[in-house]
Design an enzyme around this catalytic site. Sequence first.
Site, PDB file in Angstrom:
ATOM      1  N   SER A 122       1.040  -1.501  -0.097  1.00  0.00           N
ATOM      2  CA  SER A 122       0.024   0.052  -0.203  1.00  0.00           C
ATOM      3  C   SER A 122       0.711   1.169  -0.733  1.00  0.00           C
ATOM      4  O   SER A 122       0.024   2.160  -0.202  1.00  0.00           O
ATOM      5  CB  SER A 122      -1.041   0.310   0.992  1.00  0.00           C
ATOM      6  OG  SER A 122      -0.106   0.350   2.293  1.00  0.00           O
ATOM      7  N   HIS A 143      -2.038  -2.878  -6.620  1.00  0.00           N
ATOM      8  CA  HIS A 143      -3.023  -2.576  -5.253  1.00  0.00           C
ATOM      9  C   HIS A 143      -4.321  -2.276  -4.756  1.00  0.00           C
ATOM     10  O   HIS A 143      -4.955  -1.725  -5.590  1.00  0.00           O
ATOM     11  CB  HIS A 143      -2.619  -1.044  -4.206  1.00  0.00           C
ATOM     12  CG  HIS A 143      -2.773  -1.087  -3.082  1.00  0.00           C
ATOM     13  ND1 HIS A 143      -3.307   0.918  -2.894  1.00  0.00           N
ATOM     14  CD2 HIS A 143      -3.226  -1.449  -1.881  1.00  0.00           C
ATOM     15  CE1 HIS A 143      -3.583   0.670  -0.869  1.00  0.00           C
ATOM     16  NE2 HIS A 143      -3.422  -0.631  -0.717  1.00  0.00           N
ATOM     17  N   GLU A 155      -4.971   0.403  -7.476  1.00  0.00           N
ATOM     18  CA  GLU A 155      -3.729   1.113  -8.414  1.00  0.00           C
ATOM     19  C   GLU A 155      -2.694   0.218  -9.038  1.00  0.00           C
ATOM     20  O   GLU A 155      -1.985  -0.704  -8.329  1.00  0.00           O
ATOM     21  CB  GLU A 155      -3.717   1.881  -7.772  1.00  0.00           C
ATOM     22  CG  GLU A 155      -4.709   2.494  -6.432  1.00  0.00           C
ATOM     23  CD  GLU A 155      -4.464   3.539  -4.872  1.00  0.00           C
ATOM     24  OE1 GLU A 155      -4.335   4.920  -5.015  1.00  0.00           O
ATOM     25  OE2 GLU A 155      -2.998   2.483  -4.309  1.00  0.00           O
ATOM     26  N   ASN A 193      -3.764   6.605  -0.469  1.00  0.00           N
ATOM     27  CA  ASN A 193      -3.143   6.154   0.687  1.00  0.00           C
ATOM     28  C   ASN A 193      -2.576   7.644   1.242  1.00  0.00           C
ATOM     29  O   ASN A 193      -2.282   8.122   2.324  1.00  0.00           O
ATOM     30  CB  ASN A 193      -2.367   5.589   1.080  1.00  0.00           C
ATOM     31  CG  ASN A 193      -2.833   4.130   1.810  1.00  0.00           C
ATOM     32  OD1 ASN A 193      -4.556   4.438   2.312  1.00  0.00           O
ATOM     33  ND2 ASN A 193      -2.377   2.700   1.626  1.00  0.00           N
TER      34      ASN A 193
HETATM   35  N1  CAA Z   1     -16.886 -11.564  -1.007  1.00  0.00           N
HETATM   36  C1  CAA Z   1     -18.149 -11.406  -2.322  1.00  0.00           C
HETATM   37  N2  CAA Z   1     -19.026 -10.322  -1.868  1.00  0.00           N
HETATM   38  C2  CAA Z   1     -18.540  -9.403  -0.219  1.00  0.00           C
HETATM   39  C3  CAA Z   1     -17.562  -9.996   0.801  1.00  0.00           C
HETATM   40  C4  CAA Z   1     -16.592 -10.988   0.272  1.00  0.00           C
HETATM   41  N3  CAA Z   1     -15.971 -11.548   0.854  1.00  0.00           N
HETATM   42  N4  CAA Z   1     -17.708  -8.969   1.476  1.00  0.00           N
HETATM   43  C5  CAA Z   1     -18.968  -8.511   1.306  1.00  0.00           C
HETATM   44  N5  CAA Z   1     -19.618  -9.435   0.226  1.00  0.00           N
HETATM   45  C6  CAA Z   1     -20.513  -7.769  -0.728  1.00  0.00           C
HETATM   46  C7  CAA Z   1     -22.370  -8.655   0.118  1.00  0.00           C
HETATM   47  O1  CAA Z   1     -22.253  -9.852   0.058  1.00  0.00           O
HETATM   48  C8  CAA Z   1     -22.528  -7.668  -0.162  1.00  0.00           C
HETATM   49  O2  CAA Z   1     -23.707  -7.479  -1.534  1.00  0.00           O
HETATM   50  P1  CAA Z   1     -24.872  -7.505  -1.467  1.00  0.00           P
HETATM   51  O3  CAA Z   1     -24.786  -5.911  -1.685  1.00  0.00           O
HETATM   52  O4  CAA Z   1     -25.157  -7.763  -3.751  1.00  0.00           O
HETATM   53  O5  CAA Z   1     -25.556  -7.729  -0.415  1.00  0.00           O
HETATM   54  C9  CAA Z   1     -21.756  -5.966  -0.300  1.00  0.00           C
HETATM   55  O6  CAA Z   1     -20.858  -6.274   0.069  1.00  0.00           O
HETATM   56  C10 CAA Z   1     -22.027  -5.791   0.705  1.00  0.00           C
HETATM   57  O7  CAA Z   1     -21.767  -5.795   2.027  1.00  0.00           O
HETATM   58  P2  CAA Z   1     -22.048  -5.677   3.379  1.00  0.00           P
HETATM   59  O8  CAA Z   1     -24.127  -5.490   3.159  1.00  0.00           O
HETATM   60  O9  CAA Z   1     -22.356  -6.828   4.254  1.00  0.00           O
HETATM   61  O10 CAA Z   1     -22.186  -4.232   4.543  1.00  0.00           O
HETATM   62  P3  CAA Z   1     -22.078  -3.250   3.430  1.00  0.00           P
HETATM   63  O11 CAA Z   1     -23.395  -2.752   3.034  1.00  0.00           O
HETATM   64  O12 CAA Z   1     -21.961  -2.126   4.795  1.00  0.00           O
HETATM   65  O13 CAA Z   1     -20.788  -3.013   2.931  1.00  0.00           O
HETATM   66  C11 CAA Z   1     -18.436  -1.845   2.960  1.00  0.00           C
HETATM   67  C12 CAA Z   1     -19.489  -3.094   3.891  1.00  0.00           C
HETATM   68  C13 CAA Z   1     -18.086  -2.534   1.451  1.00  0.00           C
HETATM   69  C14 CAA Z   1     -17.086  -2.995   3.794  1.00  0.00           C
HETATM   70  C15 CAA Z   1     -18.404  -0.351   3.124  1.00  0.00           C
HETATM   71  O14 CAA Z   1     -19.088  -0.372   4.018  1.00  0.00           O
HETATM   72  C16 CAA Z   1     -17.430  -0.025   2.675  1.00  0.00           C
HETATM   73  O15 CAA Z   1     -17.521   0.308   1.448  1.00  0.00           O
HETATM   74  N6  CAA Z   1     -16.494   0.636   3.614  1.00  0.00           N
HETATM   75  C17 CAA Z   1     -15.377   1.514   3.250  1.00  0.00           C
HETATM   76  C18 CAA Z   1     -14.624   0.292   3.218  1.00  0.00           C
HETATM   77  C19 CAA Z   1     -13.473   1.196   2.405  1.00  0.00           C
HETATM   78  O16 CAA Z   1     -13.007   2.395   2.538  1.00  0.00           O
HETATM   79  N7  CAA Z   1     -12.577   0.251   1.739  1.00  0.00           N
HETATM   80  C20 CAA Z   1     -10.592   1.052   1.699  1.00  0.00           C
HETATM   81  C21 CAA Z   1      -9.734   1.218   2.786  1.00  0.00           C
HETATM   82  S1  CAA Z   1      -8.404   1.385   2.174  1.00  0.00           S
HETATM   83  C22 CAA Z   1      -7.420   0.250   1.923  1.00  0.00           C
HETATM   84  O17 CAA Z   1      -7.860  -0.943   2.235  1.00  0.00           O
HETATM   85  C23 CAA Z   1      -6.119  -0.153   1.584  1.00  0.00           C
HETATM   86  C24 CAA Z   1      -4.628   0.381   2.460  1.00  0.00           C
HETATM   87  O18 CAA Z   1      -3.890   0.080   1.932  1.00  0.00           O
HETATM   88  C25 CAA Z   1      -4.995   0.668   3.818  1.00  0.00           C
END
Ligand code: CAA
Length: 286
Positions: A122, A143, A155, A193
């Site tokens: 990252s 990424h 990315e 990031n």
């Molecule tokens: N495999 C397949 N599908 C999955 C899954 C998995 N492991 N986990 C969740 N899903 C699907 C669910 O089935 C659901 O699908 P449907 O809408 O079709 O039913 C969908 O994803 C949404 O999941 P949930 O309903 O469980 O939960 P939610 O609506 O609260 O969403 C989330 C969860 C997608 C995590 C949302 O809260 C979100 O986008 N959060 C922000 C995440 C973010 O910012 N990530 C980036 C972090 S930074 C990073 O990663 C980089 C780094 O280097 C630090």
Amino acid sequence: MAVTAIRSVGVVGCGLMGSGIAQTCVQAGYEVVVREVSEELLHKGLQRIYEAWEMLVSKGRVSREQAEEYRQRLRGTVALEELASCDLVIEAVVERMEEKLRLFTALDRLLKPEALIVSNTSSLSVTQMAAVTRRPQQVCGLHFFNPAPVMKLVEIVRPITASEETIETVRRFAESLGKTPVLAKDTAGFIVNFLLIPYLLSAIRMLENGMASRDDIDTAMKLGCGYPMGPFTLLDYVGLDTTLWAAEAIYEEYKEPLYAPPPLLRRMVAAGLLGRKSGRGFYEYS
Ligand code: CAA
């Protein structure tokens, strides 16, 4: 000459990111071998993937037969040698440069000459990883974002040594996973990031300074900006250790106070309060 048709994919590391990446590649139709350092960690990582497929079956998103077919195209191993025939290997191990360099050296010796090696780092320098191989033109960053099967962005990180052909092949590969790629130079933090880390660190500083409560800061950013998660929920989700390593790497490169990890983040990581994965971070998880 790099491979231009990717069929088999190796993933090194089956933690939070590695397991999500392996799952994504299997679901896109690839044969995948995922490697962990111990049977225990491998089992834990594979379980996470199987549970995700169970969840998709229970929601009616994939059929039981499809989930079974996914399982057959995913192989777990603790032996790096089992990745020898892969066309592309994705490195998703701990964010420590020494670990990455050791792994890139070993992969370079093991893989066929035309195979590509990409890093899910990252914020660490992909150029440095490419430089320990005899194929620097076939190394770049790829990424993913957590949760990898769901987040649409990847990315592609371009070290100065990567060939145009490699970047094009990796771009096509990313699209075949259903992702939207963006291209970034190999500078610490890339795009996301570089912008996200100072936001998360600022939230921690606000809490340290008593400017507002954890819950009010989370609610403010969720409802005021339409973010899916507030900063503390997201910190716990990403992992406090991962956030600390990313902040340190970007701070190291730019020496900008914005990226300097706040004391509370360091203390929490030292105490093992890493977020969801350890059961406690800014919130508690049962
Ligand atoms: N495999 C397949 N599908 C999955 C899954 C998995 N492991 N986990 C969740 N899903 C699907 C669910 O089935 C659901 O699908 P449907 O809408 O079709 O039913 C969908 O994803 C949404 O999941 P949930 O309903 O469980 O939960 P939610 O609506 O609260 O969403 C989330 C969860 C997608 C995590 C949302 O809260 C979100 O986008 N959060 C922000 C995440 C973010 O910012 N990530 C980036 C972090 S930074 C990073 O990663 C980089 C780094 O280097 C630090």
